[in-house]
Design an enzyme around this catalytic site. Structure first.
Site, PDB file in Angstrom:
ATOM      1  CE  LYS A 144     -52.164 -93.959 -90.017  1.00  0.00           C
ATOM      2  NZ  LYS A 144     -52.259 -92.847 -89.045  1.00  0.00           N
TER       3      LYS A 144
HETATM    4  O1  G3P Z   1     -51.191 -90.113 -87.372  1.00  0.00           O
HETATM    5  C1  G3P Z   1     -49.967 -90.657 -87.008  1.00  0.00           C
HETATM    6  C2  G3P Z   1     -48.953 -89.688 -86.466  1.00  0.00           C
HETATM    7  O2  G3P Z   1     -48.830 -88.593 -87.306  1.00  0.00           O
HETATM    8  C3  G3P Z   1     -49.096 -89.374 -85.020  1.00  0.00           C
HETATM    9  O3  G3P Z   1     -48.347 -88.268 -84.607  1.00  0.00           O
HETATM   10  O4  G3P Z   1     -47.891 -86.487 -82.977  1.00  0.00           O
HETATM   11  O5  G3P Z   1     -49.078 -88.560 -82.209  1.00  0.00           O
HETATM   12  O6  G3P Z   1     -46.644 -88.625 -82.776  1.00  0.00           O
HETATM   13  P1  G3P Z   1     -47.966 -87.986 -83.063  1.00  0.00           P
END
Ligand code: G3P
Length: 215
Positions: free
Chosen positions: A83
């Protein structure tokens, strides 16, 4: 539609892998910070639990540092995707790493123009964060529709990972518009299965089954 688990928790990954439906895992530094294990050891353990791609994030700033960090991380297992945030430095690094055959997942994507550039740089995956857009009163799923249209217009092979999913409705909407992949937190994955009418239906059938004479 491929289903990835958005977690760095080994128990959660083992559990969903046992359902037979897990196509990959995505992590980020925040998720890894909750696991109290050294980063490289954690990554190796996760990669041993799934055959599909496991996304792990670089934390460098400059392109040359991102390139060295990504090359080093990529040595840890055969099923990694690296990533890299969608910045100018990130795009420079992605172009070079992708040409070496390293799978890049361009992350922290919040606009269609960012997704267009990620695909042009050769990213294998792009991760638009829909929940975080919803959180600031935008409509995250519109971004997915826009990216899909752009990628279809030009036959880009970059796969869209719908990320920052908050509830089962996000997964269903993503499936309805044909997004390639959803990366789903464990709690939401469980909710995808559950329905109160299924539970009460099973209970009623079991009660009635007991009334059937055995001879
Ligand atoms: O892994 C990336 C993403 O899915 C993060 O999600 O819940 O931290 O906005 P969130």
């Amino acid at each position: 539609m491929k289903l990835f688990l958005d977690t760095a928790n080994l128990e959660e990954i083992r559990e969903v892998a046992s359902w037979g439906l897990l196509d990959g895992v995505t992590t980020n530094p925040t998720l890894c910070s909750k696991e109290n294990l050294p980063y490289e050891r954690l990554i190796k353990e996760i990669c041993g639990l799934v055959s599909g791609p496991v996304s792990v994030e670089c934390v460098s700033d400059r392109a040359e540092d991102l390139i060295s960090e990504a090359r080093k991380l990529n040595q840890l297992a055969a099923n990694l995707a690296i990533k890299i945030p969608v910045t100018i430095e990130g795009l420079k690094a992605t172009k070079i790493l992708s040409s070496e055959g390293i799978k890049i997942n361009m992350t922290l994507v919040f606009s269609p123009s960012q997704a267009l550039l990620a695909a042009k740089a050769g990213a294998a995956f792009v991760s638009p964060f829909i929940g975080r857009l919803d959180d600031v009163s935008h409509h995250g799923m519109e971004l997915i529709e826009q990216i899909m249209t752009i990628y279809e217009n030009y036959d880009f092979e970059t796969e869209i990972i719908v990320a920052s999913i908050r509830h089962p409705g996000h997964v269903v909407e993503a499936a309805l518009i044909g997004a390639h992949i959803a990366t789903i937190p464990y709690g939401v994955m469980e909710k995808l299965v559950k329905h109160p009418l299924t539970d009460s239906g099973i209970e009623k059938f079991l009660q009635d089954w007991k009334k059937i004479p055995s001879k």
